[in-house]
Design an enzyme around this catalytic site. Structure first.
Site, PDB file in Angstrom:
ATOM      1  N   TYR A 227       9.506 -26.273  -7.534  1.00 10.10           N
ATOM      2  CA  TYR A 227       8.843 -25.949  -8.759  1.00 10.10           C
ATOM      3  C   TYR A 227       9.301 -25.440 -10.327  1.00 10.10           C
ATOM      4  O   TYR A 227       9.733 -26.184 -11.086  1.00 10.10           O
ATOM      5  CB  TYR A 227       7.026 -26.107  -8.793  1.00 10.10           C
ATOM      6  CG  TYR A 227       6.708 -26.676 -11.036  1.00 10.10           C
ATOM      7  CD1 TYR A 227       6.465 -27.897 -11.322  1.00 10.10           C
ATOM      8  CD2 TYR A 227       6.311 -25.686 -11.622  1.00 10.10           C
ATOM      9  CE1 TYR A 227       5.689 -28.787 -11.667  1.00 10.10           C
ATOM     10  CE2 TYR A 227       5.688 -26.057 -12.394  1.00 10.10           C
ATOM     11  CZ  TYR A 227       5.074 -27.391 -13.305  1.00 10.10           C
ATOM     12  OH  TYR A 227       4.926 -28.130 -14.052  1.00 10.10           O
TER      13      TYR A 227
ATOM     14  N   LYS B 231      12.189 -26.986 -13.761  1.00 10.65           N
ATOM     15  CA  LYS B 231      11.601 -26.666 -14.452  1.00 10.65           C
ATOM     16  C   LYS B 231      13.002 -26.575 -15.357  1.00 10.65           C
ATOM     17  O   LYS B 231      13.243 -25.995 -16.814  1.00 10.65           O
ATOM     18  CB  LYS B 231      10.358 -26.449 -14.532  1.00 10.65           C
ATOM     19  CG  LYS B 231       9.164 -26.942 -14.456  1.00 10.65           C
ATOM     20  CD  LYS B 231       9.130 -28.791 -15.070  1.00 10.65           C
ATOM     21  CE  LYS B 231       7.802 -28.869 -14.884  1.00 10.65           C
ATOM     22  NZ  LYS B 231       7.478 -30.570 -15.484  1.00 10.65           N
TER      23      LYS B 231
HETATM   24  P1  NDP Z   1      -1.016 -34.729 -13.695  1.00 11.64           P
HETATM   25  O1  NDP Z   1      -1.014 -34.045 -11.913  1.00 11.64           O
HETATM   26  O2  NDP Z   1      -2.250 -35.093 -14.357  1.00 11.64           O
HETATM   27  O3  NDP Z   1       0.263 -36.026 -14.690  1.00 11.64           O
HETATM   28  C1  NDP Z   1       1.053 -36.441 -13.518  1.00 11.64           C
HETATM   29  C2  NDP Z   1       1.950 -37.805 -14.131  1.00 11.64           C
HETATM   30  O4  NDP Z   1       2.558 -37.888 -13.512  1.00 11.64           O
HETATM   31  C3  NDP Z   1       0.694 -39.123 -13.267  1.00 11.64           C
HETATM   32  O5  NDP Z   1       0.822 -39.875 -15.070  1.00 11.64           O
HETATM   33  C4  NDP Z   1       1.333 -39.343 -12.547  1.00 11.64           C
HETATM   34  O6  NDP Z   1       0.712 -40.335 -11.872  1.00 11.64           O
HETATM   35  C5  NDP Z   1       2.400 -38.896 -12.595  1.00 11.64           C
HETATM   36  N1  NDP Z   1       3.665 -39.360 -11.852  1.00 11.64           N
HETATM   37  C6  NDP Z   1       4.020 -38.107 -10.147  1.00 11.64           C
HETATM   38  N2  NDP Z   1       4.657 -38.696  -9.899  1.00 11.64           N
HETATM   39  C7  NDP Z   1       5.308 -39.480 -10.772  1.00 11.64           C
HETATM   40  C8  NDP Z   1       6.474 -39.934  -9.870  1.00 11.64           C
HETATM   41  N3  NDP Z   1       6.907 -40.178  -9.236  1.00 11.64           N
HETATM   42  N4  NDP Z   1       6.594 -41.247 -10.701  1.00 11.64           N
HETATM   43  C9  NDP Z   1       6.551 -41.427 -12.087  1.00 11.64           C
HETATM   44  N5  NDP Z   1       4.731 -40.913 -12.462  1.00 11.64           N
HETATM   45  C10 NDP Z   1       4.721 -39.773 -11.758  1.00 11.64           C
HETATM   46  O7  NDP Z   1      -0.454 -33.450 -13.621  1.00 11.64           O
HETATM   47  P2  NDP Z   1      -0.123 -32.812 -15.347  1.00 11.64           P
HETATM   48  O8  NDP Z   1      -0.829 -33.558 -16.684  1.00 11.64           O
HETATM   49  O9  NDP Z   1      -0.542 -31.767 -15.493  1.00 11.64           O
HETATM   50  O10 NDP Z   1       1.417 -32.726 -16.062  1.00 11.64           O
HETATM   51  C11 NDP Z   1       2.140 -33.473 -16.329  1.00 11.64           C
HETATM   52  C12 NDP Z   1       3.718 -32.876 -16.934  1.00 11.64           C
HETATM   53  O11 NDP Z   1       3.490 -31.035 -17.745  1.00 11.64           O
HETATM   54  C13 NDP Z   1       4.108 -32.339 -14.877  1.00 11.64           C
HETATM   55  O12 NDP Z   1       5.450 -32.263 -15.372  1.00 11.64           O
HETATM   56  C14 NDP Z   1       4.031 -31.051 -15.113  1.00 11.64           C
HETATM   57  O13 NDP Z   1       5.010 -30.349 -14.684  1.00 11.64           O
HETATM   58  C15 NDP Z   1       3.778 -30.598 -16.748  1.00 11.64           C
HETATM   59  N6  NDP Z   1       3.069 -28.968 -16.396  1.00 11.64           N
HETATM   60  C16 NDP Z   1       2.147 -28.998 -16.215  1.00 11.64           C
HETATM   61  C17 NDP Z   1       1.079 -27.696 -16.372  1.00 11.64           C
HETATM   62  C18 NDP Z   1      -1.026 -27.913 -16.076  1.00 11.64           C
HETATM   63  O14 NDP Z   1      -1.260 -26.795 -15.875  1.00 11.64           O
HETATM   64  N7  NDP Z   1      -1.329 -28.764 -16.276  1.00 11.64           N
HETATM   65  C19 NDP Z   1       1.780 -26.494 -16.700  1.00 11.64           C
HETATM   66  C20 NDP Z   1       2.931 -26.650 -16.621  1.00 11.64           C
HETATM   67  C21 NDP Z   1       3.686 -28.055 -16.925  1.00 11.64           C
HETATM   68  P3  NDP Z   1       0.620 -41.062 -10.619  1.00 11.64           P
HETATM   69  O15 NDP Z   1       0.394 -40.426 -10.139  1.00 11.64           O
HETATM   70  O16 NDP Z   1       0.006 -42.486 -10.212  1.00 11.64           O
HETATM   71  O17 NDP Z   1       1.800 -41.714 -10.445  1.00 11.64           O
END
Ligand code: NDP
Length: 250
Positions: free
Chosen positions: A158, A162
């Site tokens: 990860y 990133k």
């Molecule tokens: P969630 O797991 O809550 O949401 C992730 C979203 O991405 C969902 O809508 C999911 O939908 C979608 N997703 C995952 N894989 C795919 C794929 N292959 N194709 C299309 N859509 C996809 O994560 P967060 O909201 O927490 O994270 C959002 C972003 O922020 C990410 O990039 C994460 O790395 C980053 N981030 C989050 C942090 C945190 O603490 N929460 C910290 C730092 C960065 P579905 O599963 O239905 O495909």
């Protein structure tokens, strides 16, 4: 009546079906943008789109997998067909497959790199072709992570993805400036979403103990930074990384 700041603009938010992506789609819509949201799970995408619509947004939900080139192309086509253009791309879709480096499976490495890094490349390439043709600039905002700047035990895949996304942001910013397309990254710290909820309690507490503001952040607090970068106020900002982390990484 005053025009909203993003009135007439069209945005794509990948992974807009929940978490940070959903909060970002909601905020961009509040600022007047029409929004295309994607995710892999059809029910979740549909629910998210419906919920945004009920709040008054112009929204189009689409099932699309970030790792598939044809899905990236379809998303951009959908923005053009449904709303006539594309101005803002938020590369937000991301996953974790945590594990200690010594035991990490190849598949966990590959899956995270494909989703979190290659997915953003595929979308950026598809979106900037249209933005260049439109000749009216654009904004690309990549959701990175504190882990990409400072590393995190158990997240070699990860953190590498990133950090790569930050490199992609900087190169794309240099290449695309010529067409008025500004590319920036937002790097969240610990944010209250399904992803953070999946962290083991000890890992979560250990991270929280390092946060000077002494609390977990909200998805809305990340969305606010994306909203700023999508708007007129950020017209002279490109190639930068904005940390939204309560001071976790300074
Ligand atoms: P969630 O797991 O809550 O949401 C992730 C979203 O991405 C969902 O809508 C999911 O939908 C979608 N997703 C995952 N894989 C795919 C794929 N292959 N194709 C299309 N859509 C996809 O994560 P967060 O909201 O927490 O994270 C959002 C972003 O922020 C990410 O990039 C994460 O790395 C980053 N981030 C989050 C942090 C945190 O603490 N929460 C910290 C730092 C960065 P579905 O599963 O239905 O495909």
């Amino acid at each position: 009546m005053t025009t909203p700041p993003l009135g007439g603009k069209v945005a794509i938010v990948t992974g807009g079906s929940r978490g940070i992506g959903h909060a970002t789609a909601a905020l961009l819509a509040e600022h007047g943008a029409a929004v295309v949201v994607s995710g892999r799970d059809a029910d979740r995408v549909q629910r998210a789109a419906q919920e945004l619509e009920e709040r008054g947004a112009s929204v189009h939900g689409m099932v699309a997998d970030a790792v598939k080139r044809e899905d990236a192309d379809r998303l951009v086509e959908a923005a053009k067909e449904r709303f006539g253009r594309l101005d803002i791309l938020v590369n937000n879709a991301g996953i974790t497959r945590d594990g200690l480096l010594i035991r990490m499976k190849d598949e966990d490495w590959d899956r995270v790199m494909e989703t979190n890094l290659k997915g953003a490349f595929l979308m950026t390439r598809a979106a900037c072709k249209l933005m260049v043709r439109q000749k009216s600039g654009g904004r690309i905002i990549n959701i990175a992570s504190t882990a990409g700047a400072m590393g995190n035990p158990g997240q070699a895949n990860y953190s590498a993805a990133k950090a790569g996304l930050i490199g992609l942001t900087k190169s794309a910013a240099r290449e695309l400036a010529h067409w008025g397309i500004l590319v920036n990254a937002v790097a969240p710290g610990l944010i209250e979403t399904d992803m953070a909820a999946a962290l083991p309690a000890e890992a979560r507490e250990a991270l929280l103990a390092q946060v000077p503001l002494k609390r977990i952040g909200t998805a809305r607090e990340v969305a606010e930074m994306v909203g700023f970068l999508a708007g007129d106020g950020a017209a002279y900002v490109t190639g930068q990384v904005f940390h939204v982390n309560g001071g976790l990484y300074i």
